[in-house]
Write a protein that holds these residues in place. Structure first.
Motif, PDB file in Angstrom:
ATOM      1  N   PHE A 205      45.682  45.525  47.021  1.00  0.00           N
ATOM      2  CA  PHE A 205      46.186  46.886  46.878  1.00  0.00           C
ATOM      3  C   PHE A 205      47.685  47.007  47.118  1.00  0.00           C
ATOM      4  CE2 PHE A 205      41.632  48.007  47.577  1.00  0.00           C
ATOM      5  CZ  PHE A 205      41.445  48.614  46.341  1.00  0.00           C
ATOM      6  N   ASP A 206      48.386  45.882  47.310  1.00  0.00           N
ATOM      7  CA  ASP A 206      49.850  45.914  47.257  1.00  0.00           C
ATOM      8  C   ASP A 206      50.318  46.478  45.915  1.00  0.00           C
ATOM      9  OD1 ASP A 206      50.376  44.913  49.768  1.00  0.00           O
ATOM     10  OD2 ASP A 206      50.823  42.876  49.099  1.00  0.00           O
ATOM     11  N   ILE A 207      49.484  46.317  44.870  1.00  0.00           N
ATOM     12  CA  ILE A 207      49.884  46.731  43.536  1.00  0.00           C
ATOM     13  C   ILE A 207      50.113  48.243  43.463  1.00  0.00           C
ATOM     14  CG2 ILE A 207      47.577  47.156  42.578  1.00  0.00           C
ATOM     15  CD1 ILE A 207      50.373  45.190  40.794  1.00  0.00           C
ATOM     16  N   GLN A 222      61.168  37.215  39.604  1.00  0.00           N
ATOM     17  CA  GLN A 222      61.326  37.170  38.151  1.00  0.00           C
ATOM     18  C   GLN A 222      60.020  37.460  37.417  1.00  0.00           C
ATOM     19  OE1 GLN A 222      63.222  33.164  38.935  1.00  0.00           O
ATOM     20  NE2 GLN A 222      64.274  33.695  37.033  1.00  0.00           N
ATOM     21  N   LEU A 223      58.920  37.434  38.145  1.00  0.00           N
ATOM     22  CA  LEU A 223      57.604  37.816  37.650  1.00  0.00           C
ATOM     23  C   LEU A 223      56.748  38.147  38.865  1.00  0.00           C
ATOM     24  CD1 LEU A 223      55.519  34.692  36.474  1.00  0.00           C
ATOM     25  CD2 LEU A 223      57.348  34.617  38.163  1.00  0.00           C
ATOM     26  N   VAL A 224      55.579  38.710  38.628  1.00  0.00           N
ATOM     27  CA  VAL A 224      54.708  39.130  39.727  1.00  0.00           C
ATOM     28  C   VAL A 224      53.396  38.357  39.658  1.00  0.00           C
ATOM     29  CG1 VAL A 224      53.444  41.051  40.774  1.00  0.00           C
ATOM     30  CG2 VAL A 224      55.701  41.454  39.765  1.00  0.00           C
ATOM     31  N   PHE A 225      52.990  37.771  40.779  1.00  0.00           N
ATOM     32  CA  PHE A 225      51.646  37.226  40.922  1.00  0.00           C
ATOM     33  C   PHE A 225      50.836  38.257  41.709  1.00  0.00           C
ATOM     34  CE2 PHE A 225      53.331  32.585  40.916  1.00  0.00           C
ATOM     35  CZ  PHE A 225      53.458  32.633  39.540  1.00  0.00           C
ATOM     36  N   ALA A 226      49.936  38.937  41.029  1.00  0.00           N
ATOM     37  CA  ALA A 226      49.082  39.938  41.673  1.00  0.00           C
ATOM     38  C   ALA A 226      47.735  39.284  41.951  1.00  0.00           C
ATOM     39  CB  ALA A 226      48.929  41.159  40.785  1.00  0.00           C
ATOM     40  N   VAL A 241      38.947  47.110  36.829  1.00  0.00           N
ATOM     41  CA  VAL A 241      39.600  47.596  35.614  1.00  0.00           C
ATOM     42  C   VAL A 241      40.737  48.552  35.976  1.00  0.00           C
ATOM     43  CG1 VAL A 241      39.264  48.828  33.448  1.00  0.00           C
ATOM     44  CG2 VAL A 241      37.461  47.339  34.308  1.00  0.00           C
ATOM     45  N   GLN A 242      40.484  49.401  36.974  1.00  0.00           N
ATOM     46  CA  GLN A 242      41.518  50.324  37.438  1.00  0.00           C
ATOM     47  C   GLN A 242      42.714  49.548  37.981  1.00  0.00           C
ATOM     48  OE1 GLN A 242      40.948  52.401  41.234  1.00  0.00           O
ATOM     49  NE2 GLN A 242      41.425  54.322  40.193  1.00  0.00           N
ATOM     50  N   GLN A 243      42.437  48.498  38.735  1.00  0.00           N
ATOM     51  CA  GLN A 243      43.514  47.703  39.316  1.00  0.00           C
ATOM     52  C   GLN A 243      44.346  47.035  38.226  1.00  0.00           C
ATOM     53  OE1 GLN A 243      42.019  45.107  42.349  1.00  0.00           O
ATOM     54  NE2 GLN A 243      43.976  44.957  43.377  1.00  0.00           N
ATOM     55  N   LEU A 244      43.698  46.552  37.181  1.00  0.00           N
ATOM     56  CA  LEU A 244      44.423  45.953  36.072  1.00  0.00           C
ATOM     57  C   LEU A 244      45.267  47.005  35.351  1.00  0.00           C
ATOM     58  CD1 LEU A 244      45.155  43.689  34.140  1.00  0.00           C
ATOM     59  CD2 LEU A 244      43.008  44.123  32.912  1.00  0.00           C
TER      60      LEU A 244
END
Length: 334
Positions: A205-207, A222-226, A241-244
């Motif tokens: 949920f950092d996203i 330079q990019l995000v690893f979620a 799906v919501q998180q994506l």
């Protein structure tokens, strides 16, 4: 008649407001995303192991999740990736404390010929007190194993810790007992050098945390690893799906590719324009290998997003104060 006019006026006002909201939404769709030039790519191998959950459907033996994750990583070997990415909690053994787990992490990185970025619950003892952290770490055997890590800064209440545990335990003990560990907030930055690029790390949920996400870009991501673990939410919710969907919004907002990798899905690689370039079926093991674009551009959302939030909050509070003032002023006059 006056009452009818009042009702009609209210209805008209509601319709006008709805039309305004619709117009704003349509405008936001039409306006293109802020142009973000990319500079090179990072060949990423992201692995969805389809491992067991932590609380509601745990593995039969401790270590089973790690072994399954390793097994499902085999298609990455020989594919000349620059980095291997595992989800949050991919390893149910702490490689910082367990020599056997460390040896297995070594083997994966060596066979892939690339750093391994993976999640595990780590424990550290200081002055006789053991604290637990939700950790993502970079693992490079040639440099001694763990070379950098990010401890989740904002654990989720009633998911990763329980505020006022005795009070809530007295009310719903069976539910509170499911949350067995109290995760400690981390103090590290949320970017890590993964060899050929700097990655911003978002754990679960950092996203949705604006501060975490913008800090990662400001600090050089330079990019995000979620990395996320959706297994406890089960197959009959739309949480993954919501998180994506949020990850896709973040990609456009931040101007960064997002590698959204889950234990069970929904996993996908999203480019800076918000489009998906690979996706794995849920509750199915799989691997995504892609040359992911890198970017360094600071979008307006990164540069001024927080200030706009404070401005909008201030306007909202000001409107409430003004509304209460006008209302109570009218009451006094009447």
């Amino acid at each position: 008649m006056a009452q009818a006019r009042s009702v009609a006026g209210a209805g008209g006002g509601g319709a006008a407001r709805a039309a305004l909201v619709t117009a704003i939404a349509a405008l936001m769709v039409v306006i293109p995303a802020f142009p973000v030039p990319t500079h090179g790519t990072l060949r990423v191998g992201a692995v969805q192991g389809d491992t067991k959950a932590g609380y509601f459907d745990p593995p039969a033996r401790v270590g089973d999740n790690l072994l399954r994750q390793i097994q499902k990583t085999q298609p990455v070997y020989g594919r000349h990736v620059d980095v291997v990415v595992w989800p949050e909690g991919a390893s149910d053994l702490d490689p910082l404390e367990d020599p056997d787990a460390a040896a297995l992490w070594d083997e994966v990185a060596q066979r892939a010929g690339a750093p391994l970025v993976g999640g595990a619950i780590t424990a550290r003892t200081s002055h006789g007190v053991t604290r637990y952290y939700n950790t993502s770490m970079v693992w490079q055997p040639a440099r001694g194993g763990e070379t950098d890590h990010y401890d989740k800064k904002h654990p989720v209440p009633f998911g990763e810790y329980v505020p006022a545990r005795p009070f809530f335990h007295a009310i719903v003990p069976s539910l509170i007992d499911l949350i067995q560990r109290e995760y400690t907030p981390g103090t590290t930055d949320d970017v890590m050098d993964v060899g050929k690029a700097v990655a911003s790390i978002a754990i679960c949920f950092d996203i949705v945390d604006d501060q975490i996400m913008t800090d990662g870009v400001r600090e050089g991501g330079q990019l995000v690893f979620a990395q996320t673990n959706n297994a406890d939410f089960g197959q009959f919710t739309d949480e993954s799906v919501q998180q994506l969907a949020i990850a896709r919004i973040r990609a456009r907002e931040l101007g960064r590719s997002v590698v959204n990798i889950s234990t069970v899905g929904t996993s996908a690689i999203v480019y800076p324009d918000g489009t998906e370039h690979d996706r794995l079926a849920t509750y199915t093991p799989g691997v995504m290998i892609d040359d992911v674009p890198l970017a360094t551009t600071m979008t307006p959302a990164v540069l001024g997003g927080r200030q706009i939030e404070w401005l909008v909050c201030g306007l909202g509070v000001g409107a409430l104060v003004a509304g209460f003032t006008v209302r109570f002023g009218r009451r006094r006059k009447s």
